[in-house]
Design a protein around this motif. Structure first.
Motif, PDB file in Angstrom:
ATOM      1  N   ASN A 110      13.876  -7.238 -14.135  1.00 15.63           N
ATOM      2  CA  ASN A 110      12.584  -6.825 -13.594  1.00 15.63           C
ATOM      3  C   ASN A 110      12.795  -5.879 -12.420  1.00 15.63           C
ATOM      4  N   ILE A 111      11.933  -4.879 -12.301  1.00 13.86           N
ATOM      5  CA  ILE A 111      11.990  -3.976 -11.154  1.00 13.86           C
ATOM      6  C   ILE A 111      11.380  -4.675  -9.943  1.00 13.86           C
ATOM      7  N   THR A 112      12.141  -4.758  -8.858  1.00 10.13           N
ATOM      8  CA  THR A 112      11.660  -5.449  -7.661  1.00 10.13           C
ATOM      9  C   THR A 112      11.751  -4.584  -6.407  1.00 10.13           C
ATOM     10  N   GLY A 113      12.109  -3.312  -6.562  1.00 10.28           N
ATOM     11  CA  GLY A 113      12.166  -2.432  -5.405  1.00 10.28           C
ATOM     12  C   GLY A 113      12.191  -0.977  -5.819  1.00 10.28           C
ATOM     13  N   PHE A 114      11.655  -0.113  -4.935  1.00  2.65           N
ATOM     14  CA  PHE A 114      11.588   1.315  -5.249  1.00  2.65           C
ATOM     15  C   PHE A 114      11.538   2.126  -3.968  1.00  2.65           C
ATOM     16  N   VAL A 115      12.329   3.187  -3.919  1.00  2.00           N
ATOM     17  CA  VAL A 115      12.278   4.182  -2.845  1.00  2.00           C
ATOM     18  C   VAL A 115      12.124   5.543  -3.517  1.00  2.00           C
ATOM     19  N   LYS A 166       0.834  -1.199   0.000  1.00  7.26           N
ATOM     20  CA  LYS A 166       0.000   0.000   0.000  1.00  7.26           C
ATOM     21  C   LYS A 166       0.868   1.248   0.000  1.00  7.26           C
ATOM     22  N   ARG A 167       2.155   1.063   0.255  1.00  9.45           N
ATOM     23  CA  ARG A 167       3.094   2.180   0.309  1.00  9.45           C
ATOM     24  C   ARG A 167       3.631   2.491  -1.083  1.00  9.45           C
ATOM     25  N   THR A 168       4.143   3.705  -1.241  1.00  9.71           N
ATOM     26  CA  THR A 168       4.750   4.061  -2.519  1.00  9.71           C
ATOM     27  C   THR A 168       6.134   3.445  -2.661  1.00  9.71           C
ATOM     28  N   ASP A 169       6.780   3.158  -1.518  1.00 11.95           N
ATOM     29  CA  ASP A 169       8.050   2.453  -1.593  1.00 11.95           C
ATOM     30  C   ASP A 169       7.797   0.968  -1.349  1.00 11.95           C
ATOM     31  N   PHE A 170       8.612   0.116  -1.936  1.00  9.41           N
ATOM     32  CA  PHE A 170       8.407  -1.316  -1.788  1.00  9.41           C
ATOM     33  C   PHE A 170       9.709  -2.023  -2.117  1.00  9.41           C
ATOM     34  N   ALA A 171       9.787  -3.279  -1.729  1.00 10.79           N
ATOM     35  CA  ALA A 171      10.945  -4.091  -2.102  1.00 10.79           C
ATOM     36  C   ALA A 171      10.598  -5.561  -1.952  1.00 10.79           C
ATOM     37  N   LYS A 172      10.864  -6.307  -2.988  1.00  9.20           N
ATOM     38  CA  LYS A 172      10.775  -7.758  -2.906  1.00  9.20           C
ATOM     39  C   LYS A 172      11.966  -8.257  -2.094  1.00  9.20           C
ATOM     40  N   GLU A 173      11.730  -9.202  -1.213  1.00 10.91           N
ATOM     41  CA  GLU A 173      12.804  -9.719  -0.366  1.00 10.91           C
ATOM     42  C   GLU A 173      13.887 -10.375  -1.215  1.00 10.91           C
TER      43      GLU A 173
END
Length: 221
Positions: free
Chosen positions: A170-175, A120-127
């Protein structure tokens, strides 16, 4: 790819399906919930529905659909990147593998395939997969298939996606602040990863400030 810049509402009465490798994104620095998609269940049958409905439904779902208790399922394909609020309380939602969903999903049921990131956040990261830790000749330890890229302020997801596609990643994380993306590549060794990092660095992309592997620090006691 669809990019929206302000508050938008889409009402759908018939089939809602998103194909593989589709992106529906908020523009830079706006909430991924400014796009709201309202899906009203539909039981109007089409000639090509049976295979998809059976493949994405369990026996109870299929029975409910046939008895007009549940509408046609919503199916998101593989490797999709989606930013929106989806309100579909009377149908099953299926999110394909290797996809990222940022925003909100409301459904009768939500089925998530392998390697999906929901946030739900704008930042995310796949482990990160710690089984893929490697070490280079200088003793640096990092994930063998992950690249961290620092972009200039104002860079968009589309900019990062272009870089990821250039290395078949593939994009798997974003800050969002600062603008950092994590890219998962198909590399398995330190040498292969360095080759991709050098490729990105020599592309002379004016939006890229730095490209590094995803370093793993040592824990000391």
């Amino acid at each position: 790819m669809l990019i929206y810049e302000g508050t938008t509402t889409i009402n759908i009465k018939e089939r809602f399906k998103i194909k593989d490798k589709t992106s529906i994104l908020a523009n830079a620095n706006i909430s991924p919930q400014l796009l709201t998609i309202n899906y009203q269940r539909s039981n109007q049958k089409r000639e090509d529905d049976d295979g998809e409905i059976k493949s994405e439904s369990d026996p109870q779902d299929l029975s409910d659909y046939q008895q007009n208790k549940e509408g046609r399922p919503i199916v998101f394909g593989q490797q999709t990147f989606l930013n929106f609020k989806l309100l579909a309380p009377r149908v099953t939602i299926v999110i394909g593998k290797n996809s990222t969903m940022t925003g909100q999903v409301v459904g009768r049921k939500v089925r998530v395939k392998n390697k999906v990131v929901l946030s739900k956040r704008t930042d995310f990261a796949k482990e990160s997969d710690i089984s893929k830790i490697v070490q280079d000749q200088d003793g640096n330890r990092f994930i063998s298939n992950e690249i961290i890229i620092l972009f200039k302020d104002g860079s968009s997801f589309a900019d990062a996606l272009a870089v990821a596609n250039s290395v078949q990643g593939n994009i798997t994380g974003f800050v969002p602040f600062p603008v950092i993306y994590k890219i998962e590549a198909k590399t398995t060794s330190a040498i292969e990863l360095k080759s991709l990092i050098d490729l990105i660095k020599t592309s002379d992309n004016p939006l890229i400030l730095e490209v590094v592997p995803n370093l793993i620090g040592e824990i000391t006691q």
